[in-house]
Design a protein around this motif. Structure first.
Motif, PDB file in Angstrom:
ATOM      1  N   SER A   1      10.822  54.694 -15.741  1.00 17.69           N
ATOM      2  CA  SER A   1      10.730  54.916 -14.335  1.00 17.69           C
ATOM      3  C   SER A   1      11.601  55.926 -13.624  1.00 17.69           C
ATOM      4  O   SER A   1      11.459  56.764 -12.770  1.00 17.69           O
ATOM      5  CB  SER A   1      10.708  53.514 -13.618  1.00 17.69           C
ATOM      6  OG  SER A   1       9.984  52.627 -14.341  1.00 17.69           O
ATOM      7  N   ALA A   2      12.888  55.762 -14.162  1.00 24.30           N
ATOM      8  CA  ALA A   2      14.134  56.726 -13.826  1.00 24.30           C
ATOM      9  C   ALA A   2      13.630  58.085 -13.892  1.00 24.30           C
ATOM     10  O   ALA A   2      14.078  58.923 -13.338  1.00 24.30           O
ATOM     11  CB  ALA A   2      15.418  56.188 -14.141  1.00 24.30           C
ATOM     12  N   TYR A   3      13.294  58.232 -15.271  1.00 22.86           N
ATOM     13  CA  TYR A   3      12.753  59.595 -15.547  1.00 22.86           C
ATOM     14  C   TYR A   3      11.643  60.087 -14.763  1.00 22.86           C
ATOM     15  O   TYR A   3      11.582  61.308 -14.420  1.00 22.86           O
ATOM     16  CB  TYR A   3      12.266  59.517 -16.990  1.00 22.86           C
ATOM     17  CG  TYR A   3      11.930  60.790 -17.839  1.00 22.86           C
ATOM     18  CD1 TYR A   3      13.008  61.615 -17.904  1.00 22.86           C
ATOM     19  CD2 TYR A   3      10.599  61.184 -18.133  1.00 22.86           C
ATOM     20  CE1 TYR A   3      12.807  62.792 -18.515  1.00 22.86           C
ATOM     21  CE2 TYR A   3      10.484  62.354 -18.824  1.00 22.86           C
ATOM     22  CZ  TYR A   3      11.374  63.352 -18.904  1.00 22.86           C
ATOM     23  OH  TYR A   3      11.238  64.386 -19.433  1.00 22.86           O
ATOM     24  N   ALA A   4      10.556  59.271 -14.370  1.00 21.17           N
ATOM     25  CA  ALA A   4       9.410  59.618 -13.798  1.00 21.17           C
ATOM     26  C   ALA A   4       9.981  60.088 -12.332  1.00 21.17           C
ATOM     27  O   ALA A   4       9.611  60.914 -11.568  1.00 21.17           O
ATOM     28  CB  ALA A   4       8.433  58.520 -13.653  1.00 21.17           C
TER      29      ALA A   4
ATOM     30  N   GLY B   1      -5.014  59.585 -15.293  1.00 21.27           N
ATOM     31  CA  GLY B   1      -4.148  59.984 -14.075  1.00 21.27           C
ATOM     32  C   GLY B   1      -3.874  58.586 -13.199  1.00 21.27           C
ATOM     33  O   GLY B   1      -3.377  58.712 -12.171  1.00 21.27           O
ATOM     34  N   ASP B   2      -4.099  57.633 -13.476  1.00 19.09           N
ATOM     35  CA  ASP B   2      -3.635  56.239 -12.637  1.00 19.09           C
ATOM     36  C   ASP B   2      -2.630  55.585 -13.182  1.00 19.09           C
ATOM     37  O   ASP B   2      -2.337  54.235 -12.786  1.00 19.09           O
ATOM     38  CB  ASP B   2      -5.007  55.367 -12.876  1.00 19.09           C
ATOM     39  CG  ASP B   2      -5.443  54.633 -14.018  1.00 19.09           C
ATOM     40  OD1 ASP B   2      -4.767  55.139 -15.174  1.00 19.09           O
ATOM     41  OD2 ASP B   2      -6.312  53.941 -14.038  1.00 19.09           O
ATOM     42  N   VAL B   3      -1.631  56.092 -14.052  1.00 17.61           N
ATOM     43  CA  VAL B   3      -0.406  55.557 -14.288  1.00 17.61           C
ATOM     44  C   VAL B   3       0.806  56.659 -14.403  1.00 17.61           C
ATOM     45  O   VAL B   3       0.183  57.717 -14.899  1.00 17.61           O
ATOM     46  CB  VAL B   3      -0.605  54.680 -15.534  1.00 17.61           C
ATOM     47  CG1 VAL B   3      -1.349  55.570 -16.719  1.00 17.61           C
ATOM     48  CG2 VAL B   3       0.621  54.147 -15.978  1.00 17.61           C
ATOM     49  N   ASP B   4       1.857  56.371 -14.054  1.00 15.21           N
ATOM     50  CA  ASP B   4       2.897  57.330 -14.242  1.00 15.21           C
ATOM     51  C   ASP B   4       3.765  57.173 -15.508  1.00 15.21           C
ATOM     52  O   ASP B   4       4.349  58.095 -15.985  1.00 15.21           O
ATOM     53  CB  ASP B   4       3.894  57.178 -13.019  1.00 15.21           C
ATOM     54  CG  ASP B   4       3.025  57.550 -11.564  1.00 15.21           C
ATOM     55  OD1 ASP B   4       2.162  58.229 -11.584  1.00 15.21           O
ATOM     56  OD2 ASP B   4       3.181  56.510 -10.828  1.00 15.21           O
ATOM     57  N   VAL B   5       3.925  55.948 -15.693  1.00 15.58           N
ATOM     58  CA  VAL B   5       4.940  55.596 -16.927  1.00 15.58           C
ATOM     59  C   VAL B   5       4.204  54.787 -18.015  1.00 15.58           C
ATOM     60  O   VAL B   5       3.744  53.604 -17.552  1.00 15.58           O
ATOM     61  CB  VAL B   5       6.086  55.022 -16.411  1.00 15.58           C
ATOM     62  CG1 VAL B   5       7.116  54.755 -17.851  1.00 15.58           C
ATOM     63  CG2 VAL B   5       6.933  55.950 -15.631  1.00 15.58           C
ATOM     64  N   VAL B   6       3.948  55.127 -19.227  1.00 13.44           N
ATOM     65  CA  VAL B   6       3.365  54.189 -20.141  1.00 13.44           C
ATOM     66  C   VAL B   6       4.484  53.858 -21.267  1.00 13.44           C
ATOM     67  O   VAL B   6       4.855  54.707 -21.827  1.00 13.44           O
ATOM     68  CB  VAL B   6       2.181  54.905 -20.885  1.00 13.44           C
ATOM     69  CG1 VAL B   6       1.561  54.254 -21.926  1.00 13.44           C
ATOM     70  CG2 VAL B   6       0.993  54.988 -19.979  1.00 13.44           C
ATOM     71  N   VAL B   7       4.424  52.471 -21.334  1.00 18.53           N
ATOM     72  CA  VAL B   7       5.636  51.922 -22.188  1.00 18.53           C
ATOM     73  C   VAL B   7       5.105  51.373 -23.507  1.00 18.53           C
ATOM     74  O   VAL B   7       3.946  50.754 -23.234  1.00 18.53           O
ATOM     75  CB  VAL B   7       6.551  50.723 -21.534  1.00 18.53           C
ATOM     76  CG1 VAL B   7       7.295  50.240 -22.514  1.00 18.53           C
ATOM     77  CG2 VAL B   7       7.127  51.662 -20.383  1.00 18.53           C
TER      78      VAL B   7
ATOM     79  N   ARG C   1       4.028  53.910 -10.958  1.00 17.67           N
ATOM     80  CA  ARG C   1       3.309  52.956 -11.531  1.00 17.67           C
ATOM     81  C   ARG C   1       3.542  52.954 -13.061  1.00 17.67           C
ATOM     82  O   ARG C   1       3.344  53.824 -13.592  1.00 17.67           O
ATOM     83  CB  ARG C   1       1.683  53.323 -11.446  1.00 17.67           C
ATOM     84  CG  ARG C   1       1.298  53.158  -9.702  1.00 17.67           C
ATOM     85  CD  ARG C   1      -0.131  54.276  -9.701  1.00 17.67           C
ATOM     86  NE  ARG C   1       0.347  55.305 -10.073  1.00 17.67           N
ATOM     87  CZ  ARG C   1      -0.670  56.403 -10.135  1.00 17.67           C
ATOM     88  NH1 ARG C   1      -1.655  56.032  -9.716  1.00 17.67           N
ATOM     89  NH2 ARG C   1      -0.319  57.708 -10.317  1.00 17.67           N
ATOM     90  N   VAL C   2       3.770  51.623 -13.472  1.00 15.03           N
ATOM     91  CA  VAL C   2       4.349  51.467 -14.852  1.00 15.03           C
ATOM     92  C   VAL C   2       3.267  50.569 -15.623  1.00 15.03           C
ATOM     93  O   VAL C   2       2.775  49.618 -15.017  1.00 15.03           O
ATOM     94  CB  VAL C   2       5.554  50.673 -15.128  1.00 15.03           C
ATOM     95  CG1 VAL C   2       5.909  50.636 -16.697  1.00 15.03           C
ATOM     96  CG2 VAL C   2       6.764  51.556 -14.345  1.00 15.03           C
TER      97      VAL C   2
END
Lengths: 347, 347
Positions: free
Chosen positions: B165-168, B224-230, B178-179
């Motif tokens: 998240s910090a990276y995004a 495109g419906d998520v910013d960070v995938v863990v 959004r994670v």
């Protein structure tokens, strides 16, 4: 060798009603009149659809108003399985009234009901879900497990390799399939302990009708240099879905590109016949029919959103497995593996 | 806020010699004259390349004839790190002589040397490798871990979410990213115990500058419906490489289609400007620059086969992280998480 495969079809499972499944069966039977079909589900919906397809004359209907829901938990599905179209189709295989069952319904429920009704084969700890993936090579590749088992140990992976090879020998007609384990690198030191142990067991099992060739990675799956890719159900599911999503992503970008100007639209019109081949190659309906391997009976999962041609392809997979007696092949290979690994052990 | 990022470049790592790295640095500096570069490697090879690029006037060279080999084991690489171009570049970050290090060499060695030299941040058990992936949406997505950790527990995954998240927020400039956690289904019951526990921890952490939104699957990554995938490093590596391989597979099929007839060749010629956009979108050089997050210092991994533009992009990623002080952001979010999770715990 079973000359006339009889297939129990869950007419209710999947995104659509019975019409698509029945149309698919009609396509399959027009190609191969030796096939027999029993449809499980709502007779009032099934009967009129069957009469629309002369190829399906003589097909039987086993009525039930109950169907497994798409979102139903496996634990709940098991409890009421017997009265549902999915459970009844699987029970037909169990009781020897059909050679294989086919469903487009809820995968988790299908797995749970199949496992409970058919039990795993002697020598198999866990069944696996296998499917064909397109490659740049001459044949598709077999990949398993695609989601039946979230966590797997080395023995599970070895058993998947044996089952996947039997599947490749049957459906792809490859005498000694090339087998690789999916990993995050190709060096021997890479990956989990389970993978390293499975690799060492498979390396020694050179008497089996397969050629074990170490590790492969996600970017090499479509190269066409491997026939069977073995992995745990978590990674397999991630890989399969990522491949599907990426193929859709690239074709979406392609569609955007072609519609971005009048010039590119004209280019698209000219290229259309050639691009049709790309569409055929990527259409999941042409690779429809995932198989639960390792059960005492054949169960094929059709994609929930498959069209009639897709259902016909899944039926073709089922028929081919019945004719080639894949359950016996897996069983022989397993006996062979155990006789070498545990000599004198008659378990 | 560091106005003039100084970047230590391992000129020797990667598939090619120093020329590509130096050309990439020249592109980056032409765009952003506030950047400073120190090149580590063979002076006899580096010096003539630097003179070819006026933009690089004033760049320093730190000579060493030793380089980490592409196939070198991390355990061996660590032992001789100090004398190598990779190890020297990382040590420059450690000693405060550079704000970030960049290498196109052996990922495993880079990870091992970085971890040993820079140590993990307080509150981070394991660093993770993060990168940007293209989507159909307006922005790329951040995915981690891409292979640094084969097995991960729930705490590791939560820490990855905080770091991602910090990276995004830094590189994508999204205030509350959004994670989602990568899984084999979106229902709460799916997946491993680690994933379920991580989901429950993240669901409660609503005070963090992110919006946790449950699970996603491999086929939804490019929507495109998520910013960070863990995800853990095993699944993340499988997904990343499968996406790369599938994109190449589809474009190979496309090339075959376009060259299959004179008509389709003409169609290709017409569509070429539009298809160029597709090429740009899929070119891995435009998404170059994976980052090791969670260390006391910034290390960026450039793709071994990147071209000069790709290297320039990776340098851009490094510069953006330096300017936005991502290490501090991660540290603040972690403190916040621990203060809520373990109130009164000052560890």
């Amino acid at each position: 060798m079973t000359a006339n495969p009889r297939i129990a079809i869950d007419a209710m499972g999947g995104d659509d009603g019975p019409a698509i499944k029945i149309a698919g069966a009609a396509i399959a039977r027009a190609k191969d009149p030796s096939l027999h079909f029993d449809f499980y589900g709502d007779e009032a919906e099934i009967a009129p659809e069957i009469t629309r397809h002369p190829a399906l004359k003589g097909a039987s209907i086993f009525h039930t108003a109950d169907a497994i829901e798409a979102s139903e938990k496996p634990s709940q599905a098991i409890r009421r399985a017997k009265a549902t179209s999915m459970g009844m189709a699987i029970n037909a295989v169990k009781d020897g009234r059909a050679h294989a069952a086919l469903s487009g319904g809820n995968t988790g429920a299908l797995m749970a009901i199949s496992k409970l009704a058919l039990r795993t084969m002697p020598g198999i700890d866990r069944p696996a879900l296998a499917a064909l993936l397109p490659t740049l090579g001459e044949t598709d590749l077999v990949m398993l497990d695609l989601g039946a088992n979230t966590e797997c140990d080395a023995q599970n992976l070895v058993q998947f390799a044996v089952m996947g090879s039997a599947y490749a020998r049957t459906v792809l007609e490859i005498e000694r399939p090339r087998v690789k384990l999916l990993n995050i690198g190709t060096e021997e030191l890479k990956g989990t302990g389970e993978l390293k142990e499975a690799a060492s067991l498979l390396r020694e099992a050179d008497y089996l009708p397969m050629r074990f060739d170490g590790f492969t990675e996600g970017d090499k799956l479509s190269r066409g240099d491997v026939d069977v890719v073995v992995t745990d159900g978590f990674s397999g599911n991630i890989a399969l879905k990522t491949a599907e999503g990426t193929a859709r992503f690239v074709t979406d970008l392609l569609r955007r590109a072609f519609t971005s100007s009048i010039r590119s639209k004209a280019g698209f019109a000219l290229s259309k016949p050639a691009l049709h081949l790309l569409k055929v190659h990527l259409d999941p309906n042409n690779h429809n029919g995932a198989v639960f391997l390792g059960l005492n009976g054949l169960v094929v999962k059709s994609h929930g959103g498959a069209n009639a041609k897709g259902v016909a392809n899944a039926i073709g997979v089922a028929a081919s497995m019945v004719r080639n007696d894949i359950t016996r092949k897996i069983s022989e290979d397993l006996d062979n593996f155990r006789a070498h690994t545990f000599p004198g052990d008659e378990r």
